[in-house]
Scaffold this active site. Structure first.
Site, PDB file in Angstrom:
ATOM      1  N   GLY A  40      18.114 -23.352  94.995  1.00  0.00           N
ATOM      2  CA  GLY A  40      18.064 -23.645  96.025  1.00  0.00           C
ATOM      3  C   GLY A  40      18.976 -23.752  96.998  1.00  0.00           C
ATOM      4  O   GLY A  40      19.679 -24.601  96.715  1.00  0.00           O
ATOM      5  N   CYS A  66      20.256 -25.081  88.098  1.00  0.00           N
ATOM      6  CA  CYS A  66      20.942 -25.026  89.568  1.00  0.00           C
ATOM      7  C   CYS A  66      19.648 -26.440  90.412  1.00  0.00           C
ATOM      8  O   CYS A  66      19.221 -27.336  89.881  1.00  0.00           O
ATOM      9  CB  CYS A  66      21.399 -23.635  90.105  1.00  0.00           C
ATOM     10  N   TYR A  67      19.684 -25.972  91.970  1.00  0.00           N
ATOM     11  CA  TYR A  67      18.719 -26.652  92.373  1.00  0.00           C
ATOM     12  C   TYR A  67      17.063 -26.863  91.339  1.00  0.00           C
ATOM     13  O   TYR A  67      16.694 -27.885  90.888  1.00  0.00           O
ATOM     14  CB  TYR A  67      18.242 -25.597  94.020  1.00  0.00           C
ATOM     15  N   HIS A 125      24.910 -20.698  87.338  1.00  0.00           N
ATOM     16  CA  HIS A 125      23.883 -19.852  86.989  1.00  0.00           C
ATOM     17  C   HIS A 125      23.915 -18.788  86.164  1.00  0.00           C
ATOM     18  O   HIS A 125      24.590 -17.600  85.951  1.00  0.00           O
ATOM     19  CB  HIS A 125      23.988 -19.066  87.949  1.00  0.00           C
ATOM     20  N   GLU A 181      21.995 -16.368  85.429  1.00  0.00           N
ATOM     21  CA  GLU A 181      21.818 -14.573  85.421  1.00  0.00           C
ATOM     22  C   GLU A 181      22.636 -13.572  86.198  1.00  0.00           C
ATOM     23  O   GLU A 181      22.462 -12.575  86.438  1.00  0.00           O
ATOM     24  CB  GLU A 181      20.684 -14.674  87.117  1.00  0.00           C
ATOM     25  N   ASP A 216      11.464   6.768  95.630  1.00  0.00           N
ATOM     26  CA  ASP A 216       9.880   5.718  95.288  1.00  0.00           C
ATOM     27  C   ASP A 216       8.624   6.821  95.118  1.00  0.00           C
ATOM     28  O   ASP A 216       7.313   6.753  94.150  1.00  0.00           O
ATOM     29  CB  ASP A 216       9.406   3.880  96.057  1.00  0.00           C
ATOM     30  N   LYS A 244      13.335  -1.480  91.735  1.00  0.00           N
ATOM     31  CA  LYS A 244      13.663  -0.492  91.861  1.00  0.00           C
ATOM     32  C   LYS A 244      14.511  -0.095  90.250  1.00  0.00           C
ATOM     33  O   LYS A 244      14.967   0.776  90.196  1.00  0.00           O
ATOM     34  CB  LYS A 244      15.088  -1.320  92.855  1.00  0.00           C
TER      35      LYS A 244
END
Ligand code: XMP
Length: 511
Positions: free
Chosen positions: A55, A82-83, A169, A171, A227, A367
């Site tokens: 964040g 992180c945060y 990070h 990710e 979608d 998605k």
């Protein structure tokens, strides 16, 4: 079946949805929830693990989002990123300080102690950092597990309480072993079984829809987009002929697109699909309209009118399908931003259709998961990997008034561009690629004659979410072939230009 699930608490970092997608890719269902959930709410949600995201704040600011220490007494494993990592240190009695210099980008880090988190990761590897504050003292009971030259506490943890903090990070793809670290947290620390697969999703959702929709009539607005296509196909499995799909062909689709929708969904899948041929109506509404916003509004309104007329013919239904996906669920309720373009989508339909309830079979999916479900359901790649296409269609790619002639020229040029991108194998690397017909005409020479014809612009961008985009660095040879073919094969086009603008300052579409 009840899935095991991980709770991702959102502290406002830019990669938060990415964290959730990574967890799901690793086979564990997770939800991204606001960071103000209480310990009691978390206990009721019953996750097998909790992840605190990054964040933009500094934990030492009184106004920054903080958490109650009680969360750590629930006995649920925690990973702070992180945060989130700084928040663990701050809440449990460690120290967080501003670093001498912000760290941004790739850094080498080394493990100084083994833990379940480090299994299968070399002692030294590259991670992706993006921070100004860092942990300078770990809380009582915690150990420093890894460091970089400039970040004294890169990973820390308490293997007994199963609480870990990671400054970088994991990710982000630039963290070489980030995925292994996340997998370790899920499978070695949280003891996940990995029951989240699209095969399971399809089976469970079909069963759930079968019960919910038993004996009921369902209506779906089919646009040809991923979608609505996947949502309708899933519901079709459960409701069969009780599902009616209405496809409004506004005459602003790309070459062969309407035919493909009919061939896949009506002929191959045997859906009860009604096509409303409304091209003439839309052209009439667009006659003399040159302003981009007026065009968008006119198309949006006419679309709703046509759908209303079609749905009246069908009569009242019990359910209306919406192709809402998880990012829409997360985004709704967040702050308002300036209207850049009024988007045309099916959001206005519920007001004109007679139905009892909305059903949103994809509201838990990202998605990429929707695409995987599409493949699982047997939809062709041309539908599943279709590039995003705006609701108002080619109208926002025709500068000025939309006319039949301009539509024809644009369709032909666009088709050539798509064919050549496919031939070069670039389809999956480029987010969107299309032709635009500008409202300029220029002088040219073809044969020995002077021509005075339209300028066609080619637009191609790379992007992850369409919020920002970079112009695609398409090889010159491909551009050369596209340009040569358009000049030779498309009447009324004598000049082709390539758009080299990113978003911002430009948008992806020209209008
Ligand atoms: P812009 O042009 O704003 O587009 O950079 C961002 C993304 O949104 C798509 N787009 C639309 N999608 N209805 C839609 O469903 C619309 O009215 C609309 N306008 C733009 C655009 O193609 C890009 O992917």
């Amino acid at each position: 079946m009840k899935h095991e699930k991980v709770l991702v608490l959102d502290f406002g970092g830019q990669y938060n949805q990415l964290i959730a997608r990574r967890v799901r890719d690793l086979g564990v269902y997770c939800d991204l929830k606001p960071c103000d959930m209480t310990a009691e709410q978390i206990r009721d949600y019953a996750p097998i693990g909790i992840i605190f995201t990054g964040g933009p704040n500094s934990v030492n600011d009184a106004s920054a989002p903080h958490i109650s220490e009680e969360i750590f007494h629930l006995g649920i494993p925690v990973l702070g990123i992180c945060y989130g990592c700084q928040l663990i240190a701050y809440t449990l009695g460690g120290r967080v300080e501003r670093a001498a210099a912000s760290e941004y980008g790739k850094r080498e880090f080394t493990f100084c102690k083994d833990s379940p988190l480090s299994e299968g990761i070399p002692s030294a590897s590259i991670c992706w950092m993006s921070h100004t504050d860092h942990v300078t003292a770990v809380p009582p009971g915690f150990e420093v597990l890894a460091q970089t030259k400039t970040c004294p506490v890169t990973v820390f943890g308490d293997s007994v309480r199963k609480i870990y903090g990671v400054q970088f990070h994991p990710e982000v793809v630039h963290s070489e072993y980030g995925n292994v670290l996340m997998k370790n947290f899920l499978y070695r620390v949280c003891k996940a079984k990995g029951d989240w697969t699209m095969k399971n999703f399809v089976a469970e959702q079909t069963e759930r829809l079968r019960e919910k929709l038993a004996g009921k009539r369902v209506l779906c607005a089919m646009s040809g987009g991923v979608d609505s296509a996947v949502a309708a196909t899933l519901v079709h499995r459960a409701a069969g002929d009780r599902l009616t799909c209405v496809f409004v062909d506004h005459g602003l689709l790309r070459k062969h697109e309407a035919e493909e929708v009919m061939s896949v969904f009506k002929e191959k899948l045997g859906m009860n699909l009604i096509k409303a041929d409304a091209g003439e109506r839309f052209l009439k509404k667009l006659a003399g309209v040159a302003d981009p916003e007026c065009k968008r509004k006119a198309i949006g309104e006419e679309f709703i009118r046509v759908f209303e007329e079609e749905s009246k013919k069908i009569g009242a239904v019990d359910f209306l399908i919406q192709g809402t996906i998880y990012p829409d669920v997360i985004e709704s309720g967040k702050g308002k931003s300036a209207v850049i373009k009024s988007h045309h989508n099916v959001g206005g339909l519920p007001s004109v259709v007679e139905f009892k309830e909305i059903v949103e079979p994809l509201r838990d999916l990202f998605k990429d998961e929707v695409r995987r479900v599409g493949t699982e359901l047997g939809l062709p790649d041309s539908v599943v990997y279709r590039q995003p296409f705006p609701g108002p269609g080619l109208a926002v790619r025709i500068m000025g008034e939309v006319t039949r002639e301009k539509l024809q020229t644009l369709r032909d040029a666009d088709c050539i561009f798509r064919e050549e991108i496919a031939r070069a194998g670039l389809e999956r690397q480029i987010w969107q690629y299309f032709a635009v017909i500008t409202d300029s005409r220029t002088v040219g020479v073809q044969g020995d004659f002077r021509t005075y014809e339209n300028v066609i612009a080619l637009r191609a961008v790379t992007s992850v979410d369409a919020m920002t985009a970079d112009w695609a660095k398409i090889p010159y040879e491909v551009l050369e072939r596209v340009s040569g073919r358009i000049a030779n094969e498309v009447p009324h086009a004598n000049r082709i230009v390539y758009d080299i603008t990113s978003k911002p300052p430009a948008t992806i579409e020209w209008e």
